[in-house]
Design an enzyme around this catalytic site. Structure first.
Site, short mmCIF file in Angstrom:
data_model
loop_
_atom_site.label_atom_id
_atom_site.label_comp_id
_atom_site.label_asym_id
_atom_site.label_seq_id
_atom_site.Cartn_x
_atom_site.Cartn_y
_atom_site.Cartn_z
CB THR A 166 5.10 48.33 5.04
OG1 THR A 166 3.78 48.34 5.00
CG2 THR A 166 5.59 49.82 5.01
CD GLU A 167 9.67 51.28 2.59
OE1 GLU A 167 10.62 51.04 1.90
OE2 GLU A 167 8.85 52.37 2.16
CG LEU A 168 10.53 43.74 0.11
CD1 LEU A 168 11.66 43.13 -0.60
CD2 LEU A 168 8.99 43.08 -0.36
#
Lengths: 400, 397
Positions: free
Chosen positions: B144-146
């Site tokens: 998630t979101e890197l």
């Protein structure tokens, strides 16, 4: 270049003010003088001024003394009532409109004796004086709209005579300053002033405040939700007590304080008594000075449920005092403040829900408080004063 | 020889209703069905369908062209429910064999930071859904979101993934370039670093008239990519798929840019396209030690957009406290609801640092303020918790 000289017409000034208008006027004068503009402030009654660069003169100087009954919030009806209360002899004329004309007439004496570059008039009571000064001197006139008749009457019984004076002032001025986009729209729609003639200058807040936090912390018992303002239709105190009732159904330990006075006070107190909530919702009467700061600092949440609020400085004062705020969308201040909870004044359920949320969640309270405090420091009076000076230069250029 | 690797993130959260305290215990649904449907329809119309059309055209036209996607499970679920044509259109793309699908947490959640057990479950759930819908099994992971750290890398490596994506942030890389494959300091899993400058030229700056490179042409952009030749093995262009048509509107020329970019790049024999799994096969050129949490968001590239203030921390903490209580109930519906509440967007909406990062947060929030987002979330939470505490199946811990 020598300093710009402003002839300013006001009607109230701290410490003798009834509301936010005098506070705004003082903030603006300080901002202007700090930035090298000379201000001569004409007030209906005499008081000393300690602001360097500002001189206060009052029309008692010559023939006529203008009654201190003259204040900006009075509707003509309220004025008549006040007159009856005081039972003074009719030395100053029977009604508010006569006072306005006397103030304007007296203003002409000032104009004859003063040197100035531009005229700045605050709200309708001074517009006639401003127009008279412009006519006599040929100097440009800026009128500053802090409120309109539509705000004061909650869009109800608009007094045609007041409206006419407002309209005449706005039409006759070289530039109209409004305290918000909200008010700008009103001025355009209700008074037919073109957008190009209007400049929005949002208010700010001063940062001198008295600190009672230590003493308060010792006495602190129940969470307190505060309303502070005139008890009039415009300020929405009736919506506040309805929300309070709703909150108390869920959280009986919460207290509510209503600080201020006004024509709705009796009605509000009766309603609260009828609900048998007089022990939970208390009325403090009118507060001023240090007592106001103390009141804010006692509160866990400040609510401004105004029905029609051209600007609304009180939320900024609350934020300055580390108090989270809940404000109505129907206010100018909601245009510029981000770290606040916002509601529509009529949505009592939403108001109650948000009050409950702030009291229940410490993290919400602290987040609003911290960010609000940070944000309120960006509302310094130098900024609106700078914008006013821009307006002065602008209108003066048109007169060269 | 430079391998250009495209990865597009496709995600939509289940947004919550403005859930008031007075709604608690009334049985009012938590999720804003009509809003979620409306957003899905809008984004399908503006982005997913038209962009997929362009992609399909490109994939057919250039057999060498390759792209990759990561779909959140909550996106796939909503697309199936509200816009099945979007699913069909992605299926068509994937059937070309020129599209790779990446692994992530089904709920686009922050559980990697809270519970390894929950993390594994959500990643497995996601892989299962991807397999069912698209017939493929992801082998490279993006969180998630890197969001990345040494610890997350080691969890993902243990789970058997052959690569992981992260932000190629200067503060982490120092003098090193994002255009190589690295490995974590205590592991072997290949790290694919986003070239944020080139990625953001498209994702954020494309339509910015104040940018000195505006307008961005395919010729100019291709030249920048080619400049990597000789000092890089790969250029990883990672961005939200909604860049096309939703963040950058059609009238900015973004679709034409996309339409002509592959052909322009292919003019140069030194360029190839690669899947993330192919990039992961390239030689490892160095080691990265990232003990703290890194993400691809905001100027800080940290997790402060979701966990930066006390409201966010409190809401997340309370939600994950329920893990045992919820899982023991053995109620799939309840478990699904609890997990939908984990979607990172709910916490992003509570972010109060807007005013430094521009209006990015505001633009994506369905609520008026971060405070409202917190209030509604907590009311939903309390309703769910109330249900748990009063359930006849309640298990004393």
């Amino acid at each position: 270049m020598s300093a710009m000289r402003v002839l300013m017409f006001g009607w109230e000034f701290p410490p003798y003010n009834q509301g936010g208008l005098g506070t705004a006027c003082e903030g603006l004068v300080k901002g202007l003088t700090t930035q090298g503009t000379d201000v001569t402030l004409v007030l209906p009654r005499h008081q000393e001024c300690v602001i360097p660069g500002c001189r206060i003169i009052s029309p008692q100087f010559k023939k006529i003394m203008v009654s201190s009954l003259l204040h900006g919030y009075a509707t003509s009806e309220a004025y008549d009532a006040m007159w009856a209360d005081k039972g003074k002899p009719s030395l100053y004329g029977r009604n508010l409109f006569a006072e306005v004309h006397r103030y304007a007439a007296a203003a002409q004496d000032v104009v004859a004796e003063e040197d100035f570059d531009v005229i700045h008039a605050h709200d309708w009571l001074t517009y006639k004086a401003g127009l008279a000064a412009k006519k006599m001197s040929g100097k440009p006139l800026v009128v500053h709209v802090h409120a309109t008749e539509f705000d004061r009457t909650g869009d109800g019984a608009v007094n045609q005579y007041v409206y006419e004076i407002e309209r005449e002032g706005m039409q006759g001025a070289d530039k109209v300053i409004t305290v918000s986009e909200f008010t700008k729209r009103k001025v355009m729609e209700q008074y037919g002033v073109p957008a190009a003639k209007i400049e929005v200058v949002h208010n700010a807040v001063a940062f001198n405040s008295h600190d009672f936090r230590d003493a308060i912390a010792l006495q602190k018992q129940a969470p307190l939700v505060l309303f502070l303002g005139r008890l009039t239709l415009q300020k929405g105190p009736d919506y506040f007590i309805q929300a309070a009732k709703k909150v108390l159904e869920y959280a009986p330990h919460v207290s509510f304080a209503i600080a201020g006075s006004g024509d709705m006070q009796g009605r509000l107190m009766n309603q609260v008594a009828a609900w048998d909530l007089s022990d939970k919702i208390s009325f403090t009467g009118f507060l001023r000075g240090a007592a106001v700061d103390r009141m804010y600092q006692m509160a866990d949440l400040y609510v401004m449920p105004s029905v029609s609020e051209p600007f609304g400085i009180t939320p900024l004062e609350a934020m300055r005092n580390d108090v989270p705020v809940l404000i109505s969308h129907q206010s100018g201040v909601s245009e510029v403040v981000n770290h606040a909870l916002k509601i529509n004044f009529w949505d009592v359920n939403d108001m109650a829900a948000k009050i409950l949320a702030v009291l229940e969640h410490d993290v919400l309270h602290s987040e609003l408080k911290r960010n609000g405090k940070k944000e309120v420091y960006t509302f310094n009076w130098n900024e609106p004063a700078r914008k006013c000076m821009g307006v002065y230069w602008n209108v003066m250029a048109g007169y060269v | 020889m430079v391998s250009v690797c495209f990865y597009f993130q496709v995600h939509q959260p289940f947004r919550l209703r403005p859930y008031q305290i007075f709604d608690i215990g009334t049985g009012k649904p938590y999720f804003d069905e009509s809003k979620n449907k409306q957003v899905m329809h809008k984004v399908a119309r503006k982005c997913y369908l038209p962009t997929n059309n362009v992609m399909l055209e490109l994939l057919r036209q250039h057999p060498e062209f390759k792209i990759s996607f990561s779909f959140s499970g909550v996106f796939l679920e909503q697309a199936q429910r509200y816009s099945p044509e979007v699913i069909r259109s992605f299926q068509k793309l994937i059937a070309t064999g020129q599209v790779e699908v990446l692994a992530e947490t089904y709920y686009h959640s922050l559980c990697a930071m809270y519970s390894e057990e929950e993390f594994k479950t959500q990643v497995a759930l996601h892989a299962k859904t991807v397999k069912e819908l698209f017939g493929v099994t992801p082998t490279v992971f993006r969180n998630t979101e890197l969001i990345y750290s040494n610890h997350i890398a080691s969890m993902v490596e243990k789970m058997g993934y052959k690569g992981i994506l992260l932000e190629g942030w200067d503060h982490v890389l120092g003098w090193r370039s994002p255009n190589f494959v690295y490995k974590p300091v205590m592991g072997e899993i290949p790290l694919l670093l986003k070239n944020y400058k080139l990625s953001d030229d498209v994702a954020f700056r494309f339509s910015n008239k104040g940018w000195k490179e505006h307008p961005l042409t395919v010729e100019k952009f291709s030249q920048w990519l080619l400049n990597v030749n000789g000092n890089g093995d790969t250029v990883n262009l990672f961005m939200d798929y909604e860049t096309f048509g939703e963040h950058q509107w059609e009238d900015t020329g973004i679709f034409n840019f996309l339409r002509y970019l592959p052909a322009e790049l292919l003019k140069h024999p030194d360029t190839t396209f690669a899947f993330p799994s192919e990039i992961a096969e390239l030689p490892v050129r160095g080691e990265l030690d990232i003990p703290y949490l890194l993400s691809w968001a905001d100027m800080e590239r940290d997790v402060s957009a979701w966990m930066g203030n006390d409201m966010q921390k409190s809401a997340l903490g309370k939600l994950y406290e329920l893990e045992q209580q919820v899982t023991r109930m053995n109620d799939p519906e309840l478990l699904h609801t609890w997990r939908k509440l984990q979607t990172s967007d709910h916490f992003y909406y509570m972010c109060t640092k807007w005013f430094n990062d521009g209006d990015v947060h505001k633009y994506f929030s369905p609520y008026e303020s971060p405070y409202d987002a917190f209030i509604y979330f907590m009311n939903v939470f309390k309703d769910m918790k109330k249900g748990l505490d009063t359930s006849p199946m309640k298990v004393e811990l």
